[in-house]
Write an enzyme that holds these catalytic residues in place. Sequence first.
Site, PDB file in Angstrom:
ATOM      1  N   LYS A  17      31.101  -7.955  -9.741  1.00 45.34           N
ATOM      2  CA  LYS A  17      30.939  -8.929 -10.380  1.00 45.34           C
ATOM      3  C   LYS A  17      31.813 -10.177  -9.984  1.00 45.34           C
ATOM      4  CE  LYS A  17      31.667  -6.982 -14.266  1.00 45.34           C
ATOM      5  NZ  LYS A  17      31.603  -5.509 -13.909  1.00 45.34           N
ATOM      6  N   ARG A  92      30.992  -8.178 -23.645  1.00 44.50           N
ATOM      7  CA  ARG A  92      30.861  -6.693 -23.398  1.00 44.50           C
ATOM      8  C   ARG A  92      30.631  -5.764 -24.640  1.00 44.50           C
ATOM      9  NH1 ARG A  92      35.447  -4.857 -19.196  1.00 44.50           N
ATOM     10  NH2 ARG A  92      35.745  -6.671 -18.158  1.00 44.50           N
ATOM     11  N   ARG A 131      40.398  -0.558  -3.861  1.00 40.91           N
ATOM     12  CA  ARG A 131      41.057  -1.681  -4.551  1.00 40.91           C
ATOM     13  C   ARG A 131      42.133  -1.247  -5.086  1.00 40.91           C
ATOM     14  NH1 ARG A 131      37.929  -5.270  -9.241  1.00 40.91           N
ATOM     15  NH2 ARG A 131      39.006  -3.741 -10.620  1.00 40.91           N
ATOM     16  N   ARG A 137      46.661  -2.015  -8.193  1.00 44.56           N
ATOM     17  CA  ARG A 137      46.311  -2.389  -9.520  1.00 44.56           C
ATOM     18  C   ARG A 137      46.543  -1.161 -10.190  1.00 44.56           C
ATOM     19  NH1 ARG A 137      41.212  -6.365  -9.942  1.00 44.56           N
ATOM     20  NH2 ARG A 137      40.921  -5.215 -11.767  1.00 44.56           N
ATOM     21  N   ARG A 148      36.876   3.679 -17.737  1.00 43.14           N
ATOM     22  CA  ARG A 148      36.383   2.479 -17.779  1.00 43.14           C
ATOM     23  C   ARG A 148      34.794   2.670 -17.902  1.00 43.14           C
ATOM     24  NH1 ARG A 148      39.183  -0.776 -13.558  1.00 43.14           N
ATOM     25  NH2 ARG A 148      37.828  -2.608 -14.206  1.00 43.14           N
TER      26      ARG A 148
END
Length: 195
Positions: A17, A92, A131, A137, A148
């Site tokens: 996204k 969301r 990632r 992260r 998630r």
Amino acid sequence: MSSGTRLLLIGPPGAGKGTQATRLGEHFGIPAISTGDIFRENVKNETELGKKAKSYMDAGENVPDSLTNDLVQDRLSQADCADGFLLDGYPRTAAQVDALEDMLAAQSTRLDAAVELVADVEVVVDRLRQRSIDQGRSDDSEDVVRHRLEVYAEQTAPLIEVFQQRGLLVAVDGIGPIDEITERIVARLAAADVN
């Protein structure tokens, strides 16, 4: 598609996204607004919102609607959104959909399309693990990612049906080379006569 276009991207974490939001924003000349980037910037700068958001983000939970809605409403009221925008990561939840409709109605506008990036769960897990390594992260460890995805399936995936019922959903395969995915989205929006 002309200026005045109001879009949002929906799809599981890791579906691309953020990448597509940036590209589509540039393509259509509208700001790409990422709630995730805004949260991360606030965490980095240790703002009050950032401190509150960090505990949720590190646990793989969504930041509560009240904090998120206030942030988005403030952002959509800024001058660069007058001629359109692209939302990445919002709404969301069903409550956020209602809040967004209220925000847009107050501005005498409406959403033009909800673009769903469709992606296989194992592909997005692999993307997010990579990632995590590349960007360091804390919200991309495998356990957090899988949580998630569960939260997404439970809270956000039902919104796809809401957008479909309202005639706003444009589903696009989110797997493949970045340029091809962008081309698919632009072509589907043009076919849907979104403007």
